[in-house]
Design an enzyme around this catalytic site. Structure first.
Site, PDB file in Angstrom:
ATOM      1  N   CYS A 186       0.860  -1.179   0.000  1.00 19.07           N
ATOM      2  CA  CYS A 186       0.000   0.000   0.000  1.00 19.07           C
ATOM      3  C   CYS A 186       0.900   1.235   0.000  1.00 19.07           C
ATOM      4  CB  CYS A 186      -0.913  -0.014   1.215  1.00 19.07           C
ATOM      5  SG  CYS A 186      -2.364   1.039   1.059  1.00 19.07           S
ATOM      6  N   HIS A 233      -5.370   3.072   7.895  1.00 15.20           N
ATOM      7  CA  HIS A 233      -4.570   1.946   8.363  1.00 15.20           C
ATOM      8  C   HIS A 233      -4.721   1.775   9.872  1.00 15.20           C
ATOM      9  CE1 HIS A 233      -1.839   2.388   4.619  1.00 15.20           C
ATOM     10  NE2 HIS A 233      -2.720   1.421   4.441  1.00 15.20           N
ATOM     11  N   HIS A 238     -10.387   0.989   2.534  1.00 18.62           N
ATOM     12  CA  HIS A 238     -10.120   2.437   2.513  1.00 18.62           C
ATOM     13  C   HIS A 238     -11.340   3.185   1.981  1.00 18.62           C
ATOM     14  CE1 HIS A 238      -6.064   2.359   3.869  1.00 18.62           C
ATOM     15  NE2 HIS A 238      -5.540   1.804   2.783  1.00 18.62           N
ATOM     16  N   HIS A 278      -8.388  -4.834   1.183  1.00 19.65           N
ATOM     17  CA  HIS A 278      -7.731  -3.728   1.902  1.00 19.65           C
ATOM     18  C   HIS A 278      -8.080  -2.382   1.270  1.00 19.65           C
ATOM     19  CE1 HIS A 278      -4.263  -1.941   4.176  1.00 19.65           C
ATOM     20  NE2 HIS A 278      -4.274  -1.112   3.145  1.00 19.65           N
ATOM     21  N   GLU A 279      -7.972  -2.296  -0.060  1.00 23.54           N
ATOM     22  CA  GLU A 279      -8.244  -1.022  -0.730  1.00 23.54           C
ATOM     23  C   GLU A 279      -9.725  -0.647  -0.646  1.00 23.54           C
ATOM     24  OE1 GLU A 279      -5.814   0.776  -1.475  1.00 23.54           O
ATOM     25  OE2 GLU A 279      -4.326  -0.803  -1.197  1.00 23.54           O
TER      26      GLU A 279
END
Length: 748
Positions: free
Chosen positions: A173, A393, A387, A383-384
């Site tokens: 990332c 994070h 966001h 994970h993205e």
């Protein structure tokens, strides 16, 4: 020489740490097995399921044996991933695309199992979740270019994926400085009055808030627009394979988000509404914003954001690019208020004078010159999207247990939104932390009513026992058992067991056609190399888990041993040895290069074939060979069906030179040397500066200048002067007038 020995010892130690892995596929996958089931038969089954009318023919069955166990897959076309308005867009047209090659299902009789993938040209590709972990199936040619292999696919376990989770400053990332620039940019968005949802005005206070929660209870599906660039298409080759990869990624994150309780908001799911595929023909198309080969990760995300994505919850681009610093993905972070970006964000004007949609992200499947395993790419996607849903994070002791000094907490690992990539095999690696759940819950409460849609519920009649169903035998014209009410029955009865019936065959293999549990002595699963046969327990329709055979039982044609019910250990471990690679550089005969070789622990000098005299007391002179397709001669070749090591040099000298020059390891070694010998670098820098200063000082006095105030340049000492030969004296000639000369010259 000493350094070389140390390196060999370190490599041997690393092999010892993963001693149970004996058949590596590449630098990320430490062990695999080949699959060679009949592709023509599976293709015919797929064609029948595609046009099936009867309930039974709609199921696709696939049976194969691998990793010391049997896989009995029962799958059906997956329609939950694509919306009713699903379209596939290419460079010149929009298609109503057939997604019948996408399947989802389970292992028949194994509770909690799940499978998802595609069937293209008679080959299954996807993932299979079992009690013992997840297996991944991929085409063999994606890793092995030798077309004479005796198998067409490879299968490996998630525990055999060794992804170096310290790559890049943020391990996949972008670093903090990138996110800080993005955050400041998000604050500059100009909000349009028409975009403010009516329910956000607090005129009616708590009553309106209660009503909002009620009406949005079923709005739990985020619709996606996914584009792929020409490089992604070039790697996977066909439109069907590209769509299969997209569905695999979406299904993977759908499984994670659906099982997470976001402070009372449950069953969050994803659905693909539109796909845009840029083929290799679009590589030079001026209308293709992703046509250039060298685009940085921030610019690549910006190109996606410059398009209008108001019709979608999120819009992603999948690519096959090697971004700087090991970045695998990038996305705008959502917030409940105060800044733009994330889910449901609409196109608006920003400080640079451009209109952008910040409900976007990007994913790449390449890292440092190699393609990452699907599991790594799936977690990156989750994970993205995290966001986009509003989670930064993870930080703090509560949400980063992997950094804890408490061994119990540390053992569970970090969560999905940890700043660096996780190894994927820890308890927490596929979960959201409490910090992420709190942040995501706030964003969902605020924004999901703006673009989320109602999702499809479990379907009674599809032949799969899903949540809220007791059984599922299909519709009235399909149901063949006497135990279950079919899907044509009224609500409250359909997909329920009939009165007095214990079970239904649709629940599992331990139920008879007479709707009773099979006795304890009846077999429901054949035994395998590492697991005993499954026996019904007499009180459930599902086939109970098989007992594992003792550790170090021979399996896989005596080339490996069983470890905890999985055929994963090397045959060398049975005798307290470690597996090693016989290489020609060690003086081994060419015939030994495709033998299973063993060595004493931490002693590479003892590496020898299982058929050698050295290990005759263990193997009695019996030579055990590697499987066809296995790497040999220290990864410089592959074993063919005749157990000969065929050297592979597909790249050629120019490609090898390029890799040597641009190898990340080279620059890492240089950086390490600079850190260790900083004083030498400092001295060399000072010497270089002094050399340049001296050169300028000495040469400046001999350099002519156009400045009249400076003194004339000094001649260089010892300069040889060229003597010209004497010229004969010529009589001066009368010159023509200038005007006539010029006019004559112009007329020529």
């Amino acid at each position: 020489m000493v350094l070389l020995r140390v390196l060999i010892l370190l490599l041997s130690w690393a092999a010892g740490m993963g001693g149970q892995y004996g058949n590596p596929l590449n630098k990320y996958i430490r062990h695999y097995e080949g699959l060679s089931y009949n592709v023509d038969s599976l293709h015919q089954k797929h064609q029948r399921a595609k046009r099936a009318v009867s309930h039974e023919d709609q199921f696709l069955r696939l049976d194969f044996h691998a990793h010391g166990r049997h896989f009995n897959l029962r799958m059906k076309r997956d329609t939950s991933l694509f919306s009713d308005e699903f379209k596939v867009e290419t460079s010149n047209k929009v298609l109503d695309y057939d997604t019948s090659h996408i399947y989802t299902g389970h292992i028949y009789g194994e509770e909690g199992s799940f499978s998802h993938g595609s069937v293209i040209d008679g080959r299954f590709e996807g993932f299979i979740q079992t009690r013992g972990g997840t297996f991944y199936v991929e085409p063999a040619e994606r890793y092995i270019k030798d077309r004479t292999l005796p198998f067409h696919s490879v299968i490996y376990h998630e525990d055999d994926i060794n992804y170096p989770h310290k790559y890049g400053p943020q391990g996949g990332c972008a670093d903090h400085s990138v996110f800080e620039r993005m955050r400041k940019y998000q604050m500059t968005g100009v909000e349009e009055v028409t975009q403010i949802p009516q329910e956000e005005h607090a005129a009616n206070g708590p009553e309106l808030l209660r009503k909002k929660r009620t009406t949005s209870a079923e709005k739990n599906t985020c619709q996606l627009y996914i584009q792929t660039d020409h490089l992604f298409f070039k790697y996977y080759g066909t439109r069907e394979a590209v769509i299969a990869q997209i569905s695999s990624h979406v299904k993977a994150i759908d499984t994670i988000y659906q099982t997470t309780d976001f402070s009372g908001i449950r069953n969050i799911s994803f659905m693909v509404k539109r796909i845009r595929i840029n083929t290799t023909a679009d590589e030079k198309d001026p209308t293709n914003p992703f046509r250039f080969p060298n685009i940085g990760v921030e610019k690549f995300l910006e190109l996606n954001s410059e398009q209008n994505h108001d019709d979608y919850c999120l819009a992603y681009v999948f690519t096959d690019r090697d971004f700087d610093d090991g970045v695998l993905g990038l996305a705008w972070v959502g917030a409940p208020s105060g800044s733009s970006g994330g889910i449901c964000e609409k196109s608006k004007l920003y400080s640079d004078g451009k209109k952008k949609s910040l409900n976007t992200g990007i994913i790449t499947v390449q890292n440092y010159g190699s393609h990452v395993p699907p599991k790594v790419s799936h977690i990156t996607f989750a994970h993205e999207v995290g966001h986009n849903f509003g989670s930064p994070h993870d930080s703090g002791t509560e949400c980063t247990p992997g950094e804890s000094k408490n061994l119990g907490q540390k053992e569970n690992g970090n969560y999905i939104m940890y700043a660096r990539a996780t190894s994927g095999d820890k308890l927490n690696n596929n979960k959201f932390s409490l910090c992420s759940i709190r942040n995501i819950s706030q964003v969902l409460e605020k924004k999901r009513n703006n673009c989320f849609v109602e999702s499809g519920q479990p379907i009674c009649g599809n032949g799969m026992v899903e949540q809220g169903e007791e059984c599922d035998c299909g519709y009235s014209d399909q149901c063949k058992d006497e135990c279950c009410f079919d899907a044509n029955q009224p609500e409250g009865r359909k997909c329920k067991l009939k009165p007095g019936k214990q079970c239904s065959p649709s629940q599992g293999p331990c139920c008879t056609a007479q709707c009773a549990f099979k006795s304890k002595s009846e077999k429901c699963r054949d035994d395998s190399d590492c697991a005993r046969e499954g026996i019904c327990n007499g009180f459930t329709a599902l086939c109970p888990a098989s007992d594992p055979k003792p550790n170090f039982t021979d399996c896989n044609r005596h080339t490996q041993v069983c470890i905890n019910g999985q055929c994963a250990g090397s045959i060398c471990e049975k005798y307290g040895l470690e597996e090693c690679t016989c290489a020609s550089s060690d003086g081994k005969d060419d015939k030994e290069l495709c033998h299973v070789c063993c060595m004493k622990k931490m002693d590479p000098s003892t590496c020898a074939s299982t058929g050698s005299v050295q290990w005759s007391r263990h193997f009695s002179g019996r030579t055990i060979t590697l499987q066809p397709g296995s790497p040999c001669n220290d990864f410089r070749g592959y074993c063919d069906v005749f157990m000969r090591c065929r050297l592979v040099d597909a790249d050629g000298p120019l490609a090898r030179l390029k890799k040597a020059i641009f190898s990340p390891e080279l620059y890492e070694n240089i950086a390490e040397w600079i850190v260790a010998h900083w004083w030498a670098v400092l001295l060399m820098g000072i010497a270089l500066i002094m050399l340049m200063a001296g050169f300028i000082k000495i040469c400046s006095v001999h350099t002519p200048s156009s400045n009249p105030k400076l003194p004339p340049p000094k001649p260089l000492p010892g300069t040889l002067k060229r003597r010209r030969p004497p010229q004969p004296i010529q009589q001066p000639q009368r010159q023509r007038p200038r005007e006539s000369y010029q006019m004559g010259h112009m007329r020529r």
